[in-house]
Design a protein around this motif. Sequence first.
Motif, PDB file in Angstrom:
ATOM      1  N   ILE A 145       0.839  -1.203   0.000  1.00  0.00           N
ATOM      2  CA  ILE A 145       0.000   0.000   0.000  1.00  0.00           C
ATOM      3  C   ILE A 145       0.877   1.258   0.000  1.00  0.00           C
ATOM      4  N   ALA A 146       1.918   1.256   0.822  1.00  0.00           N
ATOM      5  CA  ALA A 146       2.815   2.428   0.855  1.00  0.00           C
ATOM      6  C   ALA A 146       3.517   2.596  -0.494  1.00  0.00           C
ATOM      7  N   ALA A 147       3.930   1.493  -1.092  1.00  0.00           N
ATOM      8  CA  ALA A 147       4.627   1.552  -2.382  1.00  0.00           C
ATOM      9  C   ALA A 147       3.699   2.113  -3.464  1.00  0.00           C
ATOM     10  N   ALA A 148       2.455   1.637  -3.468  1.00  0.00           N
ATOM     11  CA  ALA A 148       1.497   2.131  -4.466  1.00  0.00           C
ATOM     12  C   ALA A 148       1.262   3.629  -4.275  1.00  0.00           C
ATOM     13  N   LYS A 149       1.105   4.033  -3.018  1.00  0.00           N
ATOM     14  CA  LYS A 149       0.870   5.465  -2.737  1.00  0.00           C
ATOM     15  C   LYS A 149       2.054   6.303  -3.199  1.00  0.00           C
ATOM     16  N   ALA A 150       3.251   5.719  -3.146  1.00  0.00           N
ATOM     17  CA  ALA A 150       4.445   6.451  -3.587  1.00  0.00           C
ATOM     18  C   ALA A 150       4.626   6.355  -5.107  1.00  0.00           C
ATOM     19  N   GLY A 151       3.658   5.723  -5.783  1.00  0.00           N
ATOM     20  CA  GLY A 151       3.691   5.662  -7.247  1.00  0.00           C
ATOM     21  C   GLY A 151       4.631   4.602  -7.800  1.00  0.00           C
ATOM     22  N   LYS A 152       5.034   3.647  -6.950  1.00  0.00           N
ATOM     23  CA  LYS A 152       5.953   2.600  -7.429  1.00  0.00           C
ATOM     24  C   LYS A 152       5.182   1.470  -8.119  1.00  0.00           C
ATOM     25  N   ASN A 191      -5.218 -12.540   4.383  1.00  0.00           N
ATOM     26  CA  ASN A 191      -6.635 -12.871   4.200  1.00  0.00           C
ATOM     27  C   ASN A 191      -7.160 -11.939   3.117  1.00  0.00           C
ATOM     28  N   ALA A 192      -8.415 -12.169   2.713  1.00  0.00           N
ATOM     29  CA  ALA A 192      -8.952 -11.390   1.593  1.00  0.00           C
ATOM     30  C   ALA A 192      -9.134  -9.914   1.944  1.00  0.00           C
ATOM     31  N   LYS A 193      -9.372  -9.631   3.225  1.00  0.00           N
ATOM     32  CA  LYS A 193      -9.552  -8.211   3.595  1.00  0.00           C
ATOM     33  C   LYS A 193      -8.259  -7.435   3.305  1.00  0.00           C
ATOM     34  N   GLU A 194      -7.136  -8.001   3.719  1.00  0.00           N
ATOM     35  CA  GLU A 194      -5.864  -7.333   3.429  1.00  0.00           C
ATOM     36  C   GLU A 194      -5.670  -7.209   1.918  1.00  0.00           C
ATOM     37  N   ALA A 195      -5.984  -8.302   1.219  1.00  0.00           N
ATOM     38  CA  ALA A 195      -5.774  -8.311  -0.236  1.00  0.00           C
ATOM     39  C   ALA A 195      -6.654  -7.273  -0.927  1.00  0.00           C
ATOM     40  N   GLU A 196      -7.891  -7.126  -0.450  1.00  0.00           N
ATOM     41  CA  GLU A 196      -8.800  -6.124  -1.050  1.00  0.00           C
ATOM     42  C   GLU A 196      -8.197  -4.722  -0.928  1.00  0.00           C
ATOM     43  N   GLU A 197      -7.637  -4.436   0.233  1.00  0.00           N
ATOM     44  CA  GLU A 197      -7.050  -3.097   0.447  1.00  0.00           C
ATOM     45  C   GLU A 197      -5.818  -2.895  -0.451  1.00  0.00           C
ATOM     46  N   MET A 198      -5.111  -3.973  -0.678  1.00  0.00           N
ATOM     47  CA  MET A 198      -3.928  -3.883  -1.555  1.00  0.00           C
ATOM     48  C   MET A 198      -4.351  -3.650  -3.007  1.00  0.00           C
ATOM     49  N   VAL A 199      -5.413  -4.344  -3.417  1.00  0.00           N
ATOM     50  CA  VAL A 199      -5.933  -4.144  -4.778  1.00  0.00           C
ATOM     51  C   VAL A 199      -6.394  -2.697  -4.942  1.00  0.00           C
ATOM     52  N   ALA A 200      -7.136  -2.204  -3.944  1.00  0.00           N
ATOM     53  CA  ALA A 200      -7.636  -0.819  -4.022  1.00  0.00           C
ATOM     54  C   ALA A 200      -6.459   0.143  -4.147  1.00  0.00           C
ATOM     55  N   ALA A 201      -5.388  -0.111  -3.408  1.00  0.00           N
ATOM     56  CA  ALA A 201      -4.238   0.814  -3.424  1.00  0.00           C
ATOM     57  C   ALA A 201      -3.562   0.842  -4.794  1.00  0.00           C
ATOM     58  N   VAL A 202      -3.280  -0.322  -5.370  1.00  0.00           N
ATOM     59  CA  VAL A 202      -2.579  -0.297  -6.670  1.00  0.00           C
ATOM     60  C   VAL A 202      -3.490   0.220  -7.774  1.00  0.00           C
ATOM     61  N   GLU A 203      -4.783  -0.101  -7.664  1.00  0.00           N
ATOM     62  CA  GLU A 203      -5.693   0.354  -8.729  1.00  0.00           C
ATOM     63  C   GLU A 203      -5.942   1.849  -8.639  1.00  0.00           C
ATOM     64  N   SER A 204      -6.077   2.375  -7.429  1.00  0.00           N
ATOM     65  CA  SER A 204      -6.310   3.841  -7.380  1.00  0.00           C
ATOM     66  C   SER A 204      -5.041   4.602  -7.721  1.00  0.00           C
ATOM     67  N   ALA A 205      -3.886   4.024  -7.446  1.00  0.00           N
ATOM     68  CA  ALA A 205      -2.625   4.697  -7.823  1.00  0.00           C
ATOM     69  C   ALA A 205      -2.322   4.484  -9.316  1.00  0.00           C
ATOM     70  N   GLY A 206      -2.983   3.499  -9.922  1.00  0.00           N
ATOM     71  CA  GLY A 206      -2.744   3.216 -11.345  1.00  0.00           C
ATOM     72  C   GLY A 206      -1.349   2.683 -11.617  1.00  0.00           C
ATOM     73  N   VAL A 207      -0.808   1.906 -10.675  1.00  0.00           N
ATOM     74  CA  VAL A 207       0.553   1.372 -10.871  1.00  0.00           C
ATOM     75  C   VAL A 207       0.492  -0.092 -11.313  1.00  0.00           C
ATOM     76  N   ALA A 208       1.438  -0.480 -12.152  1.00  0.00           N
ATOM     77  CA  ALA A 208       1.508  -1.873 -12.605  1.00  0.00           C
ATOM     78  C   ALA A 208       1.795  -2.769 -11.405  1.00  0.00           C
ATOM     79  N   ASN A 209       1.235  -3.953 -11.436  1.00  0.00           N
ATOM     80  CA  ASN A 209       1.388  -4.857 -10.286  1.00  0.00           C
ATOM     81  C   ASN A 209       1.267  -6.301 -10.721  1.00  0.00           C
ATOM     82  N   THR A 210       1.908  -7.179  -9.964  1.00  0.00           N
ATOM     83  CA  THR A 210       1.753  -8.612 -10.212  1.00  0.00           C
ATOM     84  C   THR A 210       2.081  -9.381  -8.943  1.00  0.00           C
TER      85      THR A 210
END
Length: 379
Positions: free
Chosen positions: A90-97, A108-127
Amino acid sequence: MKTLNIGLVGYGFMGRTHSNAFHDAPLFFDLPYRPVLKALCARNADRAKAFAANWGYESVETDWRALVERKDVDVIDIASSNDTHHDIAIAAAKAGKIVMCEKPLGRNAKEAEEMVAAVESAGVANTVWYNYRRVPAVVLLKQLIDEGRLGRIFHYRAKFLQDWTISQDLPQGGEGLWRLDVNIAGSGVTGDLLAHCLDTALWLNGSITDVTAMTETFIKERKHNLTGKVEPVGIDDASAVLGRFSNGSLGTFEATRYARGHKALYTLEINGERASAMWDLHDLHRIQYFDHGDEGRVRGWRNIHVTDGDHPYMDRWWVPGLQIGYEHTFIHQFADFLQALGTGTTISPTFRDALQTDYVTDAILASAKSGRWEHVKTS
Ligand code: SOE
């Protein structure tokens, strides 16, 4: 060629597989970026320095927050224990990485959901590094399924068997053994081993809608390496699952660390109306394939050695007939990721794809508790 500066978090087993991929991918694939091993981050400064020197990282950080803030780092690659994935990603996505993360995505899925939201709202590539998707034989199997050669699918079965936690004396927690500490790992074999079986299954055979499961913790207490005290074990040692796929086929899955003699036996089989196929990690460059359309007199199981120039990825390696191994799956994933980055796209599994696996593992753990079938959430 543009450079891509990588900051890796974690120097364990996965830190090594990823570092190896960063080194080798540009040697064997045509890539739009030249990866630069900018920084290695781990808490133990001496060991971090030794790892960095061995693999060629230019610098060392001991706090991931400092790594994420660095202007000279483009990619944050998370290869540290499961409890760290959420906050770092989440911090990395917010920093645009750009963010690459080891599996499972969240504890768990709750953590994963927040991670998905972070990379998608930052628009950063992820895998997410579900590496077995990049075994050439498994990719060939995917091609055969997508071409419709197997026809309607009836069954998908997979298991991942190990035996390294059978000893009662094995402690839990700390470096190397955090997988046994539920607070760090999130779950036991369900999130660690079964997650691989599920990720591949979702990729090959589509979504899983409902599951029923049993899990067991065979050893209930272990000494904790960090506290020195004997503490309850919170992870599942074994997991057995029945599931329904949305294409109407039935899934059976098993993972355990109590199958004496098996070290990392990941096998899968898929049975269709027209053909069946099997794959085995211990023989990872082969698929067994049975085609009912063959002439009856010579019909039988074919053993395909997936090492020819027209097999997935194999034109990049040696000469036909010479096989590759486990570490190449990471090289392939990194090469695919960089090639996609060059065209402004990304590869699967994305964070969102990996969230789906976390939804299935959450439903499995819920079913093991409730004793009932559980519906799998979809994103
Ligand atoms: C556990 O022993 C483990 O290393 C998993 O964490 C990996 O994901 C799997 O590929 C091999 O086994």
